[in-house]
Design a protein around this motif. Structure first.
Motif: not given
Length: 111
Positions: A69-93
């Motif tokens: 799950v994590l591998a595919y999520l990281l690859q998905f984020c890489e392809v779309l240019g999403i910083d997963a940790l930044e996205a998570l931090s913003a969502k928590i905010d």
């Protein structure tokens, strides 16, 4: 996290898999792997699910599916240019504003 994304990208590149790593394909693979993780817990009672890591065979399966799950999520984020940790931090905010602590405490005091 970036090092893992780079390692996954090199792994796919070495095998010529990049053409298949489209956002649609990666999110579909992510869904399949999440379903495989769910399958391990599907018919367990809440108590059994809480102790799943006590069984070495099940623990290994759970860890493998989490990795998939994590591998595919990281690859998905890489392809779309999403910083997963930044996205998570913003969502928590956003969730901290959406669900303030006071509301949570008020709901428990009503019980």
């Amino acid at each position: 996290m970036g090092a893992l994304q780079e390692r996954l990208a090199r792994f796919a590149e070495a095998r010529g898999w990049e053409p298949y790593h489209t956002p649609k394909n990666l999110v579909a693979a992510l869904s399949v792997e999440a379903s495989e993780l769910l399958e391990i817990f599907q018919w367990l009672t809440p108590e059994e699910s809480a102790g799943v890591m006590d069984d070495p065979e099940k623990a290994h399966r759970v860890a493998d599916e989490v990795a998939d799950v994590l591998a595919y999520l990281l690859q998905f984020c890489e392809v779309l240019g999403i910083d997963a940790l930044e996205a998570l931090s913003a969502k928590i905010d956003r969730n901290e504003h959406r669900f303030p602590v006071k509301d949570h405490q008020d709901r428990h005091s009503l019980k």
